[in-house]
Write an enzyme that holds these catalytic residues in place. Sequence first.
Site, mmCIF file in Angstrom:
data_model
loop_
_atom_site.group_PDB
_atom_site.id
_atom_site.type_symbol
_atom_site.label_atom_id
_atom_site.label_comp_id
_atom_site.label_asym_id
_atom_site.label_seq_id
_atom_site.Cartn_x
_atom_site.Cartn_y
_atom_site.Cartn_z
ATOM 1 N N ASP A 1 30.245 32.945 28.286
ATOM 2 C CA ASP A 1 30.288 33.083 30.016
ATOM 3 C C ASP A 1 29.852 33.249 30.792
ATOM 4 O O ASP A 1 28.620 34.353 29.639
ATOM 5 C CB ASP A 1 31.617 34.101 29.586
ATOM 6 C CG ASP A 1 32.141 34.826 30.529
ATOM 7 O OD1 ASP A 1 31.903 33.752 31.931
ATOM 8 O OD2 ASP A 1 32.391 35.436 30.652
ATOM 9 N N ASP B 1 32.432 28.921 35.500
ATOM 10 C CA ASP B 1 31.352 29.192 34.697
ATOM 11 C C ASP B 1 31.594 29.815 33.616
ATOM 12 O O ASP B 1 30.850 30.633 32.750
ATOM 13 C CB ASP B 1 31.067 31.005 35.694
ATOM 14 C CG ASP B 1 32.236 32.308 35.392
ATOM 15 O OD1 ASP B 1 33.140 31.511 35.646
ATOM 16 O OD2 ASP B 1 32.172 33.337 35.643
ATOM 17 N N GLU B 2 32.571 29.734 32.680
ATOM 18 C CA GLU B 2 32.889 29.511 31.144
ATOM 19 C C GLU B 2 33.569 28.380 30.598
ATOM 20 O O GLU B 2 33.892 27.906 30.978
ATOM 21 C CB GLU B 2 32.920 30.768 30.765
ATOM 22 C CG GLU B 2 35.213 30.790 31.904
ATOM 23 C CD GLU B 2 36.113 31.855 31.044
ATOM 24 O OE1 GLU B 2 35.865 32.580 30.485
ATOM 25 O OE2 GLU B 2 36.546 32.318 32.086
#
Length: 426
Positions: free
Chosen positions: A48, A141-142
Site C-alpha cells: 500500500d 495505490d495498492e
Amino acid sequence: MAAAVALCRDCLALSAPAMGGRPRCRACGSPRIVSHPELTALSIAHVDCDAFFATIEKRDDPSLADKPVIIGGGRRGVVSTCCYVARTYGVRSAMPMFKALDACPDAVVIRPNMAKYVAVGREVRAMMRDLTPLVEPLSIDEAFLDLSGTQRLHGAAPAVTLARFARRVEREIGITVSVGLAPNKFLAKIASDLDKPRGFAVIGAAEAAAFLADRPVGILPGIGAVAEKKLAQAGFAKVGQIARADPARLVAVAGRDGLRLKALAEGRDTRRVEPVRETKSVSAETTFEHDIAALADLEPILWRLAEKLAARLAAEGYATRSVVLKLKTTDFKLRTRTLSGLPPTGLATRLYEAGRRLLAEECDGTPFRLLGIGAGDLCDPALADRGDLADPDAPREKSRADAIAALRKRFGDAAVQRGIVLRKGG
C-alpha cells in the site's frame, strides 16, 4: 515454533534477532528491523502506497515536506487523501472539506491531479510485476502480490525481495510504501496497515487467531456497518467470538456467509491472488461551492470534467463507447443518465458533446450540488477516433487534441484553453 529471523530493511541482511528493547541491525546498525519466526516462509503480500496523492505532491514540491497537505477541493467537497502531518490534526479521507479545514486551518489544499497519480501508480505497478506476474491491483495505490516460487529467481526469500522493492520505489520514484506479509490475502491486508508509513509488518499463521480475537468483526472483509450491528446484536462483536462459535449458529445468523466468516476469524483465507482485475469505469466529478441550476453555468464545468476524463482514459489505456452523467441535487438525491452505443472515443470534445446532451435534458430548474461525467463501456484505444465515411472529422480532432496535449505538457495546462472555460462556471 521456529526461531525468529530478523531482516534489516536498510541493508537487507538476515540474522538472528538482536536482544534488548530497541534492537538494531548487527551489520549496519539500522533500527529498521522486522523479526518473525515465519518471516522467510511467507509469500503473500499486500503493498500500500503511503498517503499516495499527498506524497506525490510533496515529492514534486519539497517546500511542502513538513506542512499539512490535503488533496481535495472546495469547502463542500470531501478529502481525497491527506498527508500524515494533516492526520495528526484529525483530518481523514472522505471527511467533508469544511470539517477538515476547521480541524486544520493551516493545511495546504491541492486539487487532485489524477493523470499524474495514475502515471505514478503505473510505475509502481511495473516494479511489482518485476517481482512476480501474480499482482492483483485493488486500486491505483495498492495491490496483492503472490511471490510463491520466486526465491530462486530473485536469489532471496520473498520478505527480502519485498524489502528491496520498497527501497527501490523510494529511491527511483520518490514515494514510500508499506508492506504486509502473511500466509493469505486477508491477513496481509491487515498487516500492511499496522506499521504505516514506510512500514513492514508480518502476521504468521500460528498467531493469526490470537491476533484477531479481540478485534471488532468489522475488520472482516464484506462486513459493513449494518452487518456488524446485526452480528453484535447476536453476540458476535469480536472476531474471537465468531472463531469460537458453533457453525450452525453462525449460519442461522449470517446465512451462507457464516462459514466464510468463521474461516476468516480463524485466520484462514483460501482466495488466490488474481492477476487480472478489469477496470469497469473511469470518471471525473466535482462538488460546487454553491448550487447551480442553469445549463449555461454548468457547461464550462462539464467541459473541464470532460478534459479530465479524457486524460484519465489516456493514462489508464482505455477509450469508451458509453458516457455516464452524474448529478446530485441539493437534497443529496442522485441522478445518473447514460448514453450508450457511441463510436469508440477518448476525445474530450466527443465526451463533452455526449455529456451535454444528457445534461440539457436534466436542466429543468433543479439546483445541483455535484456534477460528474464517466466512461462505462471501456474498450481498446486503438479502436477509437479512427474516422470513416460517416465521421471524417475524427482523425483531425484527434490530431488537434494530441497537439494541445503536447503544448500543455511543455507549457502547463493553462497554455491552451477553449473559450467555454472563460464563461461563468469555468
